[in-house]
Design a protein around this motif. Structure first.
Motif, PDB file in Angstrom:
ATOM      1  N   ILE B  42       0.897  -8.730   5.600  1.00 22.67           N
ATOM      2  CA  ILE B  42       2.052  -7.961   5.144  1.00 22.67           C
ATOM      3  C   ILE B  42       2.579  -6.996   6.200  1.00 22.67           C
ATOM      4  O   ILE B  42       3.729  -6.568   6.127  1.00 22.67           O
ATOM      5  CB  ILE B  42       1.730  -7.196   3.849  1.00 22.67           C
ATOM      6  N   TRP B 111      -0.451 -18.280  -0.033  1.00 22.77           N
ATOM      7  CA  TRP B 111      -0.786 -17.263  -1.035  1.00 22.77           C
ATOM      8  C   TRP B 111      -2.266 -16.920  -0.972  1.00 22.77           C
ATOM      9  O   TRP B 111      -3.063 -17.598  -0.328  1.00 22.77           O
ATOM     10  CB  TRP B 111      -0.386 -17.704  -2.434  1.00 22.77           C
ATOM     11  N   VAL B 123       2.834 -15.437  -7.323  1.00 19.64           N
ATOM     12  CA  VAL B 123       4.138 -14.783  -7.384  1.00 19.64           C
ATOM     13  C   VAL B 123       4.289 -14.026  -8.703  1.00 19.64           C
ATOM     14  O   VAL B 123       4.692 -12.862  -8.730  1.00 19.64           O
ATOM     15  CB  VAL B 123       5.272 -15.821  -7.222  1.00 19.64           C
ATOM     16  N   TRP B 129       1.810 -13.300  -1.155  1.00 20.21           N
ATOM     17  CA  TRP B 129       2.307 -14.658  -0.968  1.00 20.21           C
ATOM     18  C   TRP B 129       3.398 -14.671   0.087  1.00 20.21           C
ATOM     19  O   TRP B 129       3.948 -13.618   0.451  1.00 20.21           O
ATOM     20  CB  TRP B 129       2.819 -15.240  -2.274  1.00 20.21           C
ATOM     21  N   GLY B 130       3.695 -15.833   0.596  1.00 19.77           N
ATOM     22  CA  GLY B 130       4.745 -15.998   1.591  1.00 19.77           C
ATOM     23  C   GLY B 130       5.350 -17.383   1.476  1.00 19.77           C
ATOM     24  O   GLY B 130       4.721 -18.305   0.990  1.00 19.77           O
ATOM     25  N   HIS B 135      11.057 -16.228   3.536  1.00 21.57           N
ATOM     26  CA  HIS B 135      10.609 -15.246   4.515  1.00 21.57           C
ATOM     27  C   HIS B 135      10.670 -15.760   5.942  1.00 21.57           C
ATOM     28  O   HIS B 135      10.271 -15.070   6.872  1.00 21.57           O
ATOM     29  CB  HIS B 135       9.171 -14.806   4.179  1.00 21.57           C
ATOM     30  N   LEU B 165       3.505 -12.472   5.051  1.00 20.14           N
ATOM     31  CA  LEU B 165       3.367 -12.403   3.597  1.00 20.14           C
ATOM     32  C   LEU B 165       4.141 -11.215   3.046  1.00 20.14           C
ATOM     33  O   LEU B 165       4.432 -10.238   3.744  1.00 20.14           O
ATOM     34  CB  LEU B 165       1.892 -12.299   3.218  1.00 20.14           C
ATOM     35  N   VAL B 166       4.451 -11.317   1.757  1.00 22.11           N
ATOM     36  CA  VAL B 166       5.176 -10.253   1.070  1.00 22.11           C
ATOM     37  C   VAL B 166       4.180  -9.232   0.562  1.00 22.11           C
ATOM     38  O   VAL B 166       3.147  -9.605  -0.002  1.00 22.11           O
ATOM     39  CB  VAL B 166       5.972 -10.832  -0.111  1.00 22.11           C
ATOM     40  N   GLU B 168       2.399  -6.531  -1.892  1.00 27.57           N
ATOM     41  CA  GLU B 168       2.243  -6.525  -3.336  1.00 27.57           C
ATOM     42  C   GLU B 168       3.257  -5.584  -3.950  1.00 27.57           C
ATOM     43  O   GLU B 168       3.636  -4.591  -3.330  1.00 27.57           O
ATOM     44  CB  GLU B 168       0.825  -6.071  -3.708  1.00 27.57           C
ATOM     45  N   PHE B 172       5.448  -1.845  -2.988  1.00 25.52           N
ATOM     46  CA  PHE B 172       6.881  -1.594  -3.096  1.00 25.52           C
ATOM     47  C   PHE B 172       7.143  -0.359  -3.964  1.00 25.52           C
ATOM     48  O   PHE B 172       7.967   0.508  -3.609  1.00 25.52           O
ATOM     49  CB  PHE B 172       7.589  -2.794  -3.746  1.00 25.52           C
TER      50      PHE B 172
END
Lengths: 248, 189
Positions: B42, B111, B123, B129-130, B135, B165-166, B168, B172
């Protein structure tokens, strides 16, 4: 059955060398390139090496110069990859395949052009009957008919062997007719990024074994008379010193 | 006549059904095509490492179509010097329903499999996950392998690029709260 017998120069037979629990036969005189219905057998190199080990423990010194044997190989219907595991005085396709079915084709891969060169048997003759297949090379074969059993006859390559691996793609095989893991057992000089593709004739697809960061994704195990695609980023030589009589 | 047409249709169907399927070389480190595209965590800097993370190949016949996962198991990520790269085992992946030699659009999804069994679960569940489409640079197409006689080798993923990856959702949320808090503080001042 398959077997191995070592001859000394001058064709003197050192009988004690063969007084072993392993069965060895005078293969060269009783078998030619005839087709048989036997299942694929592996050359009994382990037996030969063990026999040599016994011989060296005896008082009489035995020096064997060459080793002659045969290997049976099943060629399935459709596409498969294969190699010639033994060296003969005549390594042409016409001598290796004496009674192929009409339409059988051998494809050799040209590393420089990236294309196949096909050699088809049709109407009783090969398109290029003098085309050779030597141990260390490999090819695709297309068999339009039922499964075919062929017998390779010849000598086991020994001594300091060298098999050039060009940069890019090529079809290769072990010059020594042994089965095992490609790098640890057969001495293939694997490098990071190398990939070996073995063709599965049952599924008509490749199994790719890539060597990356010190490990294989799938460990490549090859059998006697197998051939495979290999990709390497830099040209190199697959060197190996092999002696049938060497003590294991 | 009707019987002949029916027989012909059946034969055609059988022929299509047994046509060779397209294949792909599923690696993000592939010396054959000079591909070296690691996946990052991330932070966008640290290569993703460990078998807890997995990568799976998805494909579609068209760019905007529905993407389907290949039937092979997802590939776990390596560690150490191999961090950032997944280990596919057998590098070949078959794209069911895609004819050999035809074009396929590809997508790679990554993921955290230590927490979620599937990408969709990761997700939905707020896991790491990515996705190479969302992305990365987007979907990419290749001409699949296993075509011709003899069959061609699996096609490398030309056009695949790295992605991260995004984070969590909790990350955010924290970041958003922090930003809101800072804004309010400044307004009071």
């Amino acid at each position: 059955m398959g077997g191995l017998r070592a001859f000394a120069r001058g064709e003197q037979m050192f009988k004690k060398m063969f007084d072993t629990p392993f069965g060895v036969w005078d293969i060269a005189r009783t078998h030619g390139t005839k087709q048989s219905h036997m299942r694929t057998k592996t050359l009994l190199l382990t037996a030969a090496v063990s026999a040599a080990g016994l011989a060296t423990s005896m008082a009489q010194e035995v020096f064997s110069v060459n080793a002659v044997g045969y290997v049976n190989r099943a060629i399935p219907n459709g596409f498969s990859m294969f190699s010639n595991p033994l060296v003969n005085s005549d390594n042409t396709v016409a001598n290796l395949f004496t009674s192929p079915p009409n339409g059988m084709t051998i494809y050799k891969f040209n590393n420089a052009t990236g294309a196949y060169v096909g050699n088809t048997f049709s109407f009783g003759e090969w398109g290029n009957p003098t085309d050779e297949l030597l141990p260390g090379d490999g090819a695709f074969i297309f068999n339009p008919g039922a499964e075919l059993e062929i017998t390779f006859v010849g000598e086991v390559m020994q001594g300091d062997l060298s098999n050039p691996i060009p940069q890019g793609f090529s079809i290769k095989s072990s010059q020594v007719p042994q089965a095992g893991q490609l790098d640890t057992d057969l001495g293939f000089p694997v490098a990071n990024g190398d990939t070996v593709y073995r063709f599965n004739s049952d599924t008509d697809s490749y199994v790719g074994s890539s060597y990356s960061f010190g490990e294989w994704g799938v460990v490549p195990i090859v059998e006697v008379a197998d051939a495979f695609f290999v990709f390497t980023s830099a040209a190199k030589s697959w060197d190996r010193s092999f002696d049938v009589n060497a003590t294991p | 006549m009707k019987k002949s047409l029916t027989t012909l249709a059946l034969l055609l169907g059988l022929t299509i059904g047994v046509m060779a399927q397209g294949t792909v070389n599923f690696q993000n480190f592939n010396a054959e095509i000079g591909l070296d595209q690691p996946i990052y965590g991330i932070d966008g800097v640290t290569p993703l490492a460990g078998p807890g993370f997995v990568a799976q190949l998805y494909f579609s016949a068209t760019e905007g179509g529905t993407y389907t996962a290949v039937s092979a198991q997802p590939a776990p990520f390596r560690t150490g010097a191999g961090a950032g790269y997944w280990n596919p085992g057998d590098t070949s992946r078959t794209l069911d329903g895609i004819a050999a030699g035809s074009t396929a659009w590809l997508q790679v999804r990554v993921w955290d499999a230590s927490q979620f069994a599937t990408f969709d679960e990761a997700v939905a569940g707020g896991g790491l996950w990515g996705d190479s489409i969302l992305h990365g640079p987007g979907a990419f197409s290749i001409t699949t392998g296993n075509a011709g006689s003899p069959p061609s080798l699996p096609a490398g993923m030309v056009g695949f690029e790295s992605f991260a990856l995004v984070p969590e959702p909790s990350t955010f949320v924290l970041a958003a709260l922090g930003a809101v808090g800072l804004l309010l503080f400044r307004r009071r001042k």
